[in-house]
Enzyme design. Structure first.
Site, PDB file in Angstrom:
ATOM      1  N   SER A 111       5.448   3.328   4.761  1.00  0.00           N
ATOM      2  CA  SER A 111       4.887   2.750   5.985  1.00  0.00           C
ATOM      3  C   SER A 111       5.373   3.575   7.179  1.00  0.00           C
ATOM      4  CB  SER A 111       5.372   1.302   6.102  1.00  0.00           C
ATOM      5  OG  SER A 111       4.847   0.674   7.243  1.00  0.00           O
ATOM      6  N   LYS A 112       4.802   3.370   8.321  1.00  0.00           N
ATOM      7  CA  LYS A 112       5.302   4.016   9.542  1.00  0.00           C
ATOM      8  C   LYS A 112       4.723   3.284  10.737  1.00  0.00           C
ATOM      9  CE  LYS A 112       7.890   7.577  10.745  1.00  0.00           C
ATOM     10  NZ  LYS A 112       8.982   8.212   9.987  1.00  0.00           N
ATOM     11  N   GLY A 113       5.444   3.320  11.840  1.00  0.00           N
ATOM     12  CA  GLY A 113       4.949   2.666  13.043  1.00  0.00           C
ATOM     13  C   GLY A 113       5.154   3.560  14.240  1.00  0.00           C
ATOM     14  N   SER A 143       1.370   1.287  10.127  1.00  0.00           N
ATOM     15  CA  SER A 143       0.500   1.688   9.043  1.00  0.00           C
ATOM     16  C   SER A 143       1.214   1.474   7.714  1.00  0.00           C
ATOM     17  CB  SER A 143       0.177   3.173   9.258  1.00  0.00           C
ATOM     18  OG  SER A 143      -0.707   3.603   8.286  1.00  0.00           O
TER      19      SER A 143
END
Ligand code: NAD
Length: 477
Positions: free
Chosen positions: A107-109, A62
């Site tokens: 962001s992040k995953g 994201s």
């Protein structure tokens, strides 16, 4: 039913906290909305041939805000990963990076997986495949999107991801900067693994430098002798507990893990508990401490400092009123729900918020990224020169000491300590300490400087949103 069910989701909780802060600002509604929303979330489902069949995995990356690029944020491996969680964590990354002045968007995953179910070779295949899916869409890229470790991932996964990216981009001279949190021998930086826990320690030290802030929590004195309960003895919780007990004299009176909690008012040996978990898969059976099966209950134990360092939503409307610690430092992301935050603020509990408290990780990740782009280890050029200059002074002091005889001499160890030039680890810790102090002061100024701001979280949001807004405005938005 989980107590969280009657509360907003993690992402809604973050948005509500954002809204609470933004209501005190003078932003145009359009810009407010632009900052709040998540720009994009990519969902990927991919198959990996495992154990004679094909298993399908779901992963996310994201991107919350690209007001600065690359965007930055960890990759989490956990069965709890979902789009809402990844978007909440990405938003927190935007605000965190702004607060500690690392030049990144948020962001992040995440990958929906229980890493304990797979062996090393299987994990490598799954991680590489996930990395391939992200890299081919520029969701891993030194200039656009740079992941890092989070829950369930560490150096090992980052090394696989970096190698996967390099295989796909053989002529990219900056390939190593595509991900941070790598092992030293794969382009990592000294002090990254400990960084988030170390940052928690520096944050607490800064808090305890201010009598006014301690007073707000009804506390006084120093970290020395303070009782601490930690939830989660993983990367962040272990390092925070270790440094606080070994270097600051704090007493770890409770450790909460997946399978229960350990309690000992005389203080738990963090290294021994960590080793026990490594050997036995949990805290149960650890000798010499009381074992509490319902671990979460220990969050309510009387102590000076509570450090939730595992996962989100653990302090909720159902238990917030029972929390006795006057000071909570959010080492995990989002451990306190919006509803619980209201209850705790009402009670006068001081909360050092996640976006600041666990920013040590992204701060040192920033140093690693800079190191990778500059292709040189920090301190390599200056160290010996610095030592040579120090030697000049020490030689002069020695001459003086010889001249004065018994009247004056150098303190034992002074020479040795002063002569030692800073290596990479010392420089990283110094940069981290400086960052944590500066960010704390920026929050504190707002907390004490504005009559409409009564807590550190709102102050942190105000500082961060103001910086993000400034960045958008300078782009002409
Ligand atoms: P980790 O996987 O190394 O450790 C998590 C620990 O929590 C493990 O020991 C696990 O057993 C324990 N745990 C899991 N569920 C639990 C439960 N229900 N009750 C008690 N303990 C439980 O993860 P980490 O990297 O230490 O991350 C922890 C938190 O810190 C996460 O919220 C993460 O987003 C945040 N964080 C991590 C970093 C980093 O650099 N690793 C940086 C910033 C924020």
């Amino acid at each position: 039913m989980s107590p969280r069910k009657s509360e907003p989701s993690f992402r809604e909780s973050v948005d509500l906290m954002f809204n609470r802060a933004v209501a005190l600002m003078d932003l145009s509604p359009g810009l407010e909305e632009k900052i709040r929303v998540c720009n994009s979330t990519y969902t990927v489902r991919f198959g990996v041939r495992l154990r004679g069949g094909i298993q399908t995995f779901t992963g996310y990356r994201s991107v919350h805000s690209e007001h600065m690029e690359p965007v930055k944020g960890g990759i989490r491996f956990s069965l709890g990963v979902n789009q809402d969680e990844v978007e909440a964590l990405a938003a927190l990354m935007t605000y965190k990076c702004a607060l500690v002045e690392t030049p990144f968007g948020g962001s992040k995953g995440g990958l929906c997986i229980d890493p304990r179910e797979y062996d090393d070779e299987e994990m490598e295949r799954i991680t590489r495949r996930f990395a391939y899916e992200l890299a081919k869409r520029d969701l891993i890229d030194p200039a656009q999107n740079v992941p890092a470790p989070d829950m369930g991932t560490g150096e090992r996964e980052m090394a696989w991801i970096a190698d996967q990216y390099r295989r796909m981009n053989t002529s990219d001279i900056n390939a190593a900067a595509c991900v941070t949190g790598k092992p030293i021998n794969a382009g990592g930086i000294a002090g990254r693994t400990e960084a988030t826990g170390r940052g928690v320690q520096y944050a607490l030290r800064e808090f305890f430098r201010s009598p006014e802030d301690m007073q707000a929590a009804g506390m006084s004195g120093k970290l020395d002798g303070k009782s601490v309960v930690v939830q989660g003895l993983g990367n962040v919780g272990y390092h925070a507990a270790k440094f606080l007990s070994e270097e600051d004299g704090s007493i770890i009176t409770g450790i909460i893990e997946r399978d229960g909690a350990l309690v000992d008012d005389k203080g738990l040996d963090v290294e021994a508990v960590r080793a026990w978990i490594g050997d036995h898969g949990g805290v149960k059976g650890f000798p010499g401490a009381e074992y509490v099966e319902e671990g979460a209950k220990v969050l309510e134990k009387a102590c000076d400092i509570l450090i939730p360092a595992a996962l989100e939503g653990v302090i909720h409307k159902g238990n917030a009123a029972n929390i006795k610690a006057p000071l909570i430092i959010e080492a995990a992301n989002g451990p306190i729900t919006f509803g619980a935050d209201e209850i705790l603020r009402e009670k006068g509990t001081v909360i050092i918020p996640d976006m600041y408290a666990n920013a040590g990780g992204v701060t040192v990740s920033y140093f690693e990224w800079v190191k990778n782009l500059s292709h040189i280890r920090f301190g390599r050029m200056q160290r010996r020169q610095e030592e040579a200059r120090h030697e000049l002074i020490v030689d002069e002091l020695q001459r003086l000491s010889d001249h004065l005889g018994d009247a004056w001499s150098m303190t034992p160890n002074f020479k040795q300590k002063y002569l030692k030039g800073a290596g990479e680890l010392e420089l990283v810790r110094s940069g981290l300490d400086d960052t944590m102090r500066a960010a704390y002061q920026s929050m504190r100024e707002v907390w004490h400087g504005r009559s409409d701001v009564t807590d550190l979280r709102t102050a942190a949001y105000l500082v961060a949103i103001d910086r993000v807004a400034g960045s958008y405005k300078s782009k002409g938005l």
